[in-house]
Design a protein around this motif. Structure first.
Motif, PDB file in Angstrom:
ATOM      1  N   LEU A 120      63.972 -13.484  30.726  1.00  0.00           N
ATOM      2  CA  LEU A 120      64.005 -13.973  29.351  1.00  0.00           C
ATOM      3  C   LEU A 120      63.552 -12.917  28.341  1.00  0.00           C
ATOM      4  CD1 LEU A 120      62.407 -17.513  29.936  1.00  0.00           C
ATOM      5  CD2 LEU A 120      64.830 -16.931  29.817  1.00  0.00           C
ATOM      6  N   LEU A 121      63.004 -11.786  28.825  1.00  0.00           N
ATOM      7  CA  LEU A 121      62.513 -10.762  27.910  1.00  0.00           C
ATOM      8  C   LEU A 121      63.667 -10.107  27.157  1.00  0.00           C
ATOM      9  CD1 LEU A 121      59.814  -8.966  30.102  1.00  0.00           C
ATOM     10  CD2 LEU A 121      59.452 -10.676  28.319  1.00  0.00           C
ATOM     11  N   ASP A 122      63.420  -9.753  25.912  1.00  0.00           N
ATOM     12  CA  ASP A 122      64.412  -9.056  25.088  1.00  0.00           C
ATOM     13  C   ASP A 122      64.227  -7.550  25.296  1.00  0.00           C
ATOM     14  OD1 ASP A 122      66.184  -8.112  23.255  1.00  0.00           O
ATOM     15  OD2 ASP A 122      65.120  -8.872  21.493  1.00  0.00           O
ATOM     16  N   LEU A 123      65.139  -6.924  26.024  1.00  0.00           N
ATOM     17  CA  LEU A 123      65.034  -5.502  26.337  1.00  0.00           C
ATOM     18  C   LEU A 123      65.833  -4.627  25.376  1.00  0.00           C
ATOM     19  CD1 LEU A 123      65.197  -5.575  30.252  1.00  0.00           C
ATOM     20  CD2 LEU A 123      63.201  -5.665  28.742  1.00  0.00           C
ATOM     21  N   LYS A 124      66.313  -5.211  24.284  1.00  0.00           N
ATOM     22  CA  LYS A 124      67.017  -4.416  23.285  1.00  0.00           C
ATOM     23  C   LYS A 124      65.999  -3.622  22.484  1.00  0.00           C
ATOM     24  CE  LYS A 124      70.328  -4.695  19.458  1.00  0.00           C
ATOM     25  NZ  LYS A 124      71.134  -5.588  18.579  1.00  0.00           N
ATOM     26  N   ILE A 125      66.183  -2.313  22.410  1.00  0.00           N
ATOM     27  CA  ILE A 125      65.216  -1.429  21.772  1.00  0.00           C
ATOM     28  C   ILE A 125      65.333  -1.489  20.251  1.00  0.00           C
ATOM     29  CG2 ILE A 125      64.534   0.990  21.492  1.00  0.00           C
ATOM     30  CD1 ILE A 125      63.696  -0.311  24.123  1.00  0.00           C
ATOM     31  N   HIS A 126      64.182  -1.558  19.602  1.00  0.00           N
ATOM     32  CA  HIS A 126      64.136  -1.562  18.137  1.00  0.00           C
ATOM     33  C   HIS A 126      64.509  -0.171  17.612  1.00  0.00           C
ATOM     34  CE1 HIS A 126      62.632  -2.351  14.068  1.00  0.00           C
ATOM     35  NE2 HIS A 126      62.067  -1.157  14.133  1.00  0.00           N
ATOM     36  N   THR A 127      65.432  -0.127  16.660  1.00  0.00           N
ATOM     37  CA  THR A 127      65.828   1.144  16.051  1.00  0.00           C
ATOM     38  C   THR A 127      65.671   1.046  14.539  1.00  0.00           C
ATOM     39  OG1 THR A 127      68.152   0.448  15.921  1.00  0.00           O
ATOM     40  CG2 THR A 127      67.465   1.676  17.884  1.00  0.00           C
ATOM     41  N   ILE A 184      57.219  -5.476  24.295  1.00  0.00           N
ATOM     42  CA  ILE A 184      58.443  -6.103  24.796  1.00  0.00           C
ATOM     43  C   ILE A 184      58.141  -7.559  25.118  1.00  0.00           C
ATOM     44  CG2 ILE A 184      60.141  -6.126  26.671  1.00  0.00           C
ATOM     45  CD1 ILE A 184      59.802  -3.105  26.879  1.00  0.00           C
ATOM     46  N   LYS A 185      58.824  -8.457  24.452  1.00  0.00           N
ATOM     47  CA  LYS A 185      58.597  -9.884  24.696  1.00  0.00           C
ATOM     48  C   LYS A 185      59.880 -10.661  24.476  1.00  0.00           C
ATOM     49  CE  LYS A 185      56.394 -10.229  20.124  1.00  0.00           C
ATOM     50  NZ  LYS A 185      55.151 -10.641  19.421  1.00  0.00           N
ATOM     51  N   SER A 186      59.769 -11.968  24.465  1.00  0.00           N
ATOM     52  CA  SER A 186      60.950 -12.838  24.410  1.00  0.00           C
ATOM     53  C   SER A 186      60.904 -13.721  23.172  1.00  0.00           C
ATOM     54  CB  SER A 186      61.005 -13.707  25.673  1.00  0.00           C
ATOM     55  OG  SER A 186      62.023 -14.681  25.571  1.00  0.00           O
ATOM     56  N   THR A 187      62.069 -14.182  22.736  1.00  0.00           N
ATOM     57  CA  THR A 187      62.101 -15.195  21.681  1.00  0.00           C
ATOM     58  C   THR A 187      61.695 -16.555  22.226  1.00  0.00           C
ATOM     59  OG1 THR A 187      64.464 -15.539  22.150  1.00  0.00           O
ATOM     60  CG2 THR A 187      63.904 -14.007  20.377  1.00  0.00           C
ATOM     61  N   ASN A 188      61.713 -16.668  23.558  1.00  0.00           N
ATOM     62  CA  ASN A 188      61.246 -17.886  24.220  1.00  0.00           C
ATOM     63  C   ASN A 188      59.750 -17.735  24.487  1.00  0.00           C
ATOM     64  OD1 ASN A 188      60.575 -19.916  26.099  1.00  0.00           O
ATOM     65  ND2 ASN A 188      62.660 -19.964  26.924  1.00  0.00           N
ATOM     66  N   GLN A 189      58.937 -18.505  23.803  1.00  0.00           N
ATOM     67  CA  GLN A 189      57.490 -18.344  23.887  1.00  0.00           C
ATOM     68  C   GLN A 189      56.938 -18.584  25.289  1.00  0.00           C
ATOM     69  OE1 GLN A 189      55.326 -17.078  21.616  1.00  0.00           O
ATOM     70  NE2 GLN A 189      57.253 -16.595  20.579  1.00  0.00           N
ATOM     71  N   SER A 190      57.655 -19.301  26.109  1.00  0.00           N
ATOM     72  CA  SER A 190      57.170 -19.551  27.476  1.00  0.00           C
ATOM     73  C   SER A 190      57.113 -18.265  28.287  1.00  0.00           C
ATOM     74  CB  SER A 190      58.079 -20.565  28.178  1.00  0.00           C
ATOM     75  OG  SER A 190      59.382 -20.039  28.359  1.00  0.00           O
ATOM     76  N   ALA A 191      57.848 -17.235  27.853  1.00  0.00           N
ATOM     77  CA  ALA A 191      57.861 -15.955  28.569  1.00  0.00           C
ATOM     78  C   ALA A 191      56.860 -14.968  27.997  1.00  0.00           C
ATOM     79  CB  ALA A 191      59.261 -15.358  28.532  1.00  0.00           C
ATOM     80  N   ASN A 192      56.084 -15.395  26.978  1.00  0.00           N
ATOM     81  CA  ASN A 192      55.143 -14.495  26.307  1.00  0.00           C
ATOM     82  C   ASN A 192      53.690 -14.847  26.605  1.00  0.00           C
ATOM     83  OD1 ASN A 192      57.309 -13.160  25.101  1.00  0.00           O
ATOM     84  ND2 ASN A 192      57.283 -14.513  23.324  1.00  0.00           N
ATOM     85  N   LYS A 193      53.463 -15.479  27.713  1.00  0.00           N
ATOM     86  CA  LYS A 193      52.106 -15.918  28.051  1.00  0.00           C
ATOM     87  C   LYS A 193      51.140 -14.753  28.113  1.00  0.00           C
ATOM     88  CE  LYS A 193      49.617 -18.647  31.525  1.00  0.00           C
ATOM     89  NZ  LYS A 193      49.758 -19.430  32.786  1.00  0.00           N
ATOM     90  N   TYR A 194      51.614 -13.586  28.563  1.00  0.00           N
ATOM     91  CA  TYR A 194      50.734 -12.436  28.742  1.00  0.00           C
ATOM     92  C   TYR A 194      51.113 -11.291  27.803  1.00  0.00           C
ATOM     93  CZ  TYR A 194      49.510 -15.069  32.899  1.00  0.00           C
ATOM     94  OH  TYR A 194      49.106 -16.063  33.753  1.00  0.00           O
ATOM     95  N   GLU A 195      51.485 -11.623  26.569  1.00  0.00           N
ATOM     96  CA  GLU A 195      51.865 -10.577  25.621  1.00  0.00           C
ATOM     97  C   GLU A 195      50.665  -9.756  25.164  1.00  0.00           C
ATOM     98  OE1 GLU A 195      53.003 -11.800  21.568  1.00  0.00           O
ATOM     99  OE2 GLU A 195      52.718 -13.854  22.268  1.00  0.00           O
ATOM    100  N   GLN A 196      49.454 -10.206  25.465  1.00  0.00           N
ATOM    101  CA  GLN A 196      48.264  -9.400  25.183  1.00  0.00           C
ATOM    102  C   GLN A 196      47.664  -8.831  26.465  1.00  0.00           C
ATOM    103  OE1 GLN A 196      45.480 -11.634  22.812  1.00  0.00           O
ATOM    104  NE2 GLN A 196      46.799 -11.571  21.012  1.00  0.00           N
ATOM    105  N   GLY A 197      48.407  -8.910  27.552  1.00  0.00           N
ATOM    106  CA  GLY A 197      47.926  -8.374  28.817  1.00  0.00           C
ATOM    107  C   GLY A 197      47.637  -9.469  29.823  1.00  0.00           C
ATOM    108  N   THR A 198      47.652  -9.110  31.096  1.00  0.00           N
ATOM    109  CA  THR A 198      47.399 -10.088  32.151  1.00  0.00           C
ATOM    110  C   THR A 198      45.927 -10.095  32.527  1.00  0.00           C
ATOM    111  OG1 THR A 198      47.885  -8.455  33.877  1.00  0.00           O
ATOM    112  CG2 THR A 198      49.712  -9.805  33.104  1.00  0.00           C
ATOM    113  N   PRO A 199      45.372 -11.251  32.881  1.00  0.00           N
ATOM    114  CA  PRO A 199      43.955 -11.321  33.256  1.00  0.00           C
ATOM    115  C   PRO A 199      43.709 -10.683  34.620  1.00  0.00           C
ATOM    116  CG  PRO A 199      45.020 -13.432  33.620  1.00  0.00           C
ATOM    117  CD  PRO A 199      46.034 -12.561  32.939  1.00  0.00           C
ATOM    118  N   GLU A 200      42.439 -10.492  34.942  1.00  0.00           N
ATOM    119  CA  GLU A 200      42.085  -9.920  36.237  1.00  0.00           C
ATOM    120  C   GLU A 200      42.373 -10.914  37.360  1.00  0.00           C
ATOM    121  OE1 GLU A 200      38.062  -8.961  35.356  1.00  0.00           O
ATOM    122  OE2 GLU A 200      38.569  -6.926  34.764  1.00  0.00           O
ATOM    123  N   ILE A 201      42.750 -10.376  38.499  1.00  0.00           N
ATOM    124  CA  ILE A 201      43.223 -11.211  39.601  1.00  0.00           C
ATOM    125  C   ILE A 201      42.546 -10.799  40.901  1.00  0.00           C
ATOM    126  CG2 ILE A 201      45.256 -11.909  40.926  1.00  0.00           C
ATOM    127  CD1 ILE A 201      46.913 -11.223  38.440  1.00  0.00           C
TER     128      ILE A 201
END
Length: 505
Positions: free
Chosen positions: A102-109, A160-177
């Protein structure tokens, strides 16, 4: 005063609040003034808040099954206590398997403005690169590197993120695992005692009581979101992006930072990207540390045939991978001093580790560029052999022949001599990959989740980079430890790992 002379407990509480309130207000106003006057303090507060948001919180959990595998990272652990469940690597992998598409991989120009190179003084370049286990000047953490790019006035920063917010859960980084133990059937090897170059030791049952004792091998630290930066009027040298008084490192395992701004340039280009230099020639370092960076901005080279990629192509496999990603030979520049009006700088990876979200982007771009592989008629085992026999057990051929005879229901394949596309499809369709430590295992990053990797690993110098890869992809990692040098493996031990992989035990 009134607190002490008023004998009633309720009134004492009222007077205590009255006394504390103005003190608290004064302290708060003082802090706000400090933050306003000191931007570095605001940066520190923001970093603390981000770490607090992503901190590790655990509670009592049932024992971790041997099939549940997790990961490793270089970032410092943030320990804390809490009531939430332990966040395990398969949970992150499951989320990324579901959402990466679901991520938008189109590069901003943006429009390119013709400009003269900036006038720089003779000041020494500030080196900005990831820290390593042996700290050196100029090194920063993964988070600090990202924030320096975000706030650099000559840089445009894009997550890099998605217009679908469900795919942006970790747009600030993933937690420790928290990760679990590798699978071992060697009775003389203690997985719970420190071993190898990483001084790794594993705890089978991770709880809130022992989580503070985890070694760096048994967890994935905070990981940044996938991002790229765009520099305005920047130079390139040895994989580094260079501005007048600072240079950003290419990450990975390369330490060849330039000392000053290039005084002469071979040429000036409108648009380009820089990825790596000398370490690109190694298959592992190419696939795990540099190829993911190209994949993140692959759409740039497809949409703009004038865009250039500064990269030393020294091997045929590099050209094959770049062709899969849509980068043509005419777009590749050999390393030299260049200036770019717009320089794309994809997120650097750490030495020996690829960030989870970036790894899934690489898989998506590669798989979307290849035709669907024909499902195999038999279960495939890849024998990941070494071209010249280095690091192989001296009784390898004997054990191999016995395996082929004992498991005639399996289709044993060797990857050597095959084109890159064939190797990708072979590893992608394999249930088991078996081989010694080395670049021969690098293609495990294309395997299906739930598959098995059986690595023969010298326990005295063990490098767990492939363990790290398996955990990010929810693969099951098996270790056959040995003493290094000239060694032999037991057929019975290898067979136990095969039986485990086949569900026989």
């Amino acid at each position: 005063f009134l607190y002490f002379i008023d004998g009633g407990s309720l009134m004492r509480l009222v007077w205590l609040v009255v006394a504390i309130f103005p003190i608290a207000m004064v302290m708060t106003m003082t802090m706000l003034v400090r933050v306003h006057d000191d931007p570095s303090l605001m940066l520190t507060i923001r970093k603390q808040a981000l770490h607090q948001q992503n901190k590790l919180v655990v509670e009592e959990q049932p024992p971790i099954a041997v099939e549940e595998i997790s990961t490793v990272e270089d970032e410092p652990v943030v320990q804390s206590r809490g009531t939430s469940k332990i966040f395990r690597a398969p949970e992150l992998a499951n989320y990324l398997y579901e959402t990466t598409s679901l991520l938008d991989l189109k590069i901003h120009t943006s429009p390119i403005k013709d400009s003269e190179p900036p006038t720089c003084g003779n000041e020494k370049l500030r080196k900005i690169e990831y820290n390593h286990r042996k700290p050196r000047r100029g090194e920063v953490s993964t988070l600090e590197f990202m924030e320096l790019l975000q706030h650099d006035p000559e840089v445009s920063f894009h997550v890099i993120k998605s217009t679908n917010q469900s795919a942006n859960k970790y747009e600030q980084g993933t937690p420790e695992i928290v990760s679990s133990i590798p699978i071992s059937y060697n009775d003389e090897f203690r997985i719970d005692k420190p071993f190898g170059g990483w001084k790794a030791a594993f705890i089978a049952n991770v709880t809130s009581d022992n989580v503070g004792k985890l070694t760096a091998a048994q967890r994935i630290g905070w990981q940044p979101p996938p991002y790229y930066a765009v520099f305005r009027n920047a130079w390139v040298n040895k994989g580094y992006a260079i501005l007048c008084n600072r240079t950003y490192g290419t990450g990975a395992c390369m330490w060849e930072s330039p000392k000053e701004v290039p005084r002469t340039t071979v040429n000036t280009f409108d648009v380009g990207a820089v990825v790596c230099d000398t370490w690109c020639a190694g298959y592992f370092h190419w696939t795990h540390e540099h190829l993911p960076r190209v994949a993140m901005i692959a759409s740039l080279f497809k949409s703009n045939k004038e865009a250039k990629l500064v990269l030393p192509v020294k091997s045929g496999f590099q050209s094959e991978f770049l062709n899969i990603l849509g980068v043509s030979k005419s777009q590749i520049l050999k390393p030299d001093n260049y200036r770019f009006r717009q320089l794309y700088f994809p997120q650097p990876q750490r030495c020996g580790n690829v960030f989870s979200q970036t790894l899934f982007i690489l898989r998506r771009v590669i798989f979307e560029s290849l035709p669907e592989a024909i499902p195999p008629s038999k279960t495939i085992v890849v024998l990941a052999e070494r071209k010249h026999g280095s690091r192989m057990p001296h009784n390898y051929k004997e054990v191999k022949n016995r395996l082929v005879e004992a498991y005639d229901q399996l289709d044993f394949k060797v990857h050597l001599g095959k084109k890159v596309t064939e190797q990708i499809n072979l590893f992608r369709s394999a249930l088991i990959v078996y081989g010694p430590h080395g670049a021969n295992l690098a293609n495990i990053l294309f395997m299906k989740r739930g598959s098995h990797v059986i690595e023969m690993l010298p326990h005295n110098k063990a490098n767990l980079c492939y363990y790290s890869t398996t955990q990010r992809l929810d693969l099951l990692y098996h270790v056959i430890p040995h003493s290094g040098g000239k060694y032999a493996v037991s057929f019975d031990e290898v067979a136990r790992h095969f039986n485990h992989s086949l569900g026989i035990i």
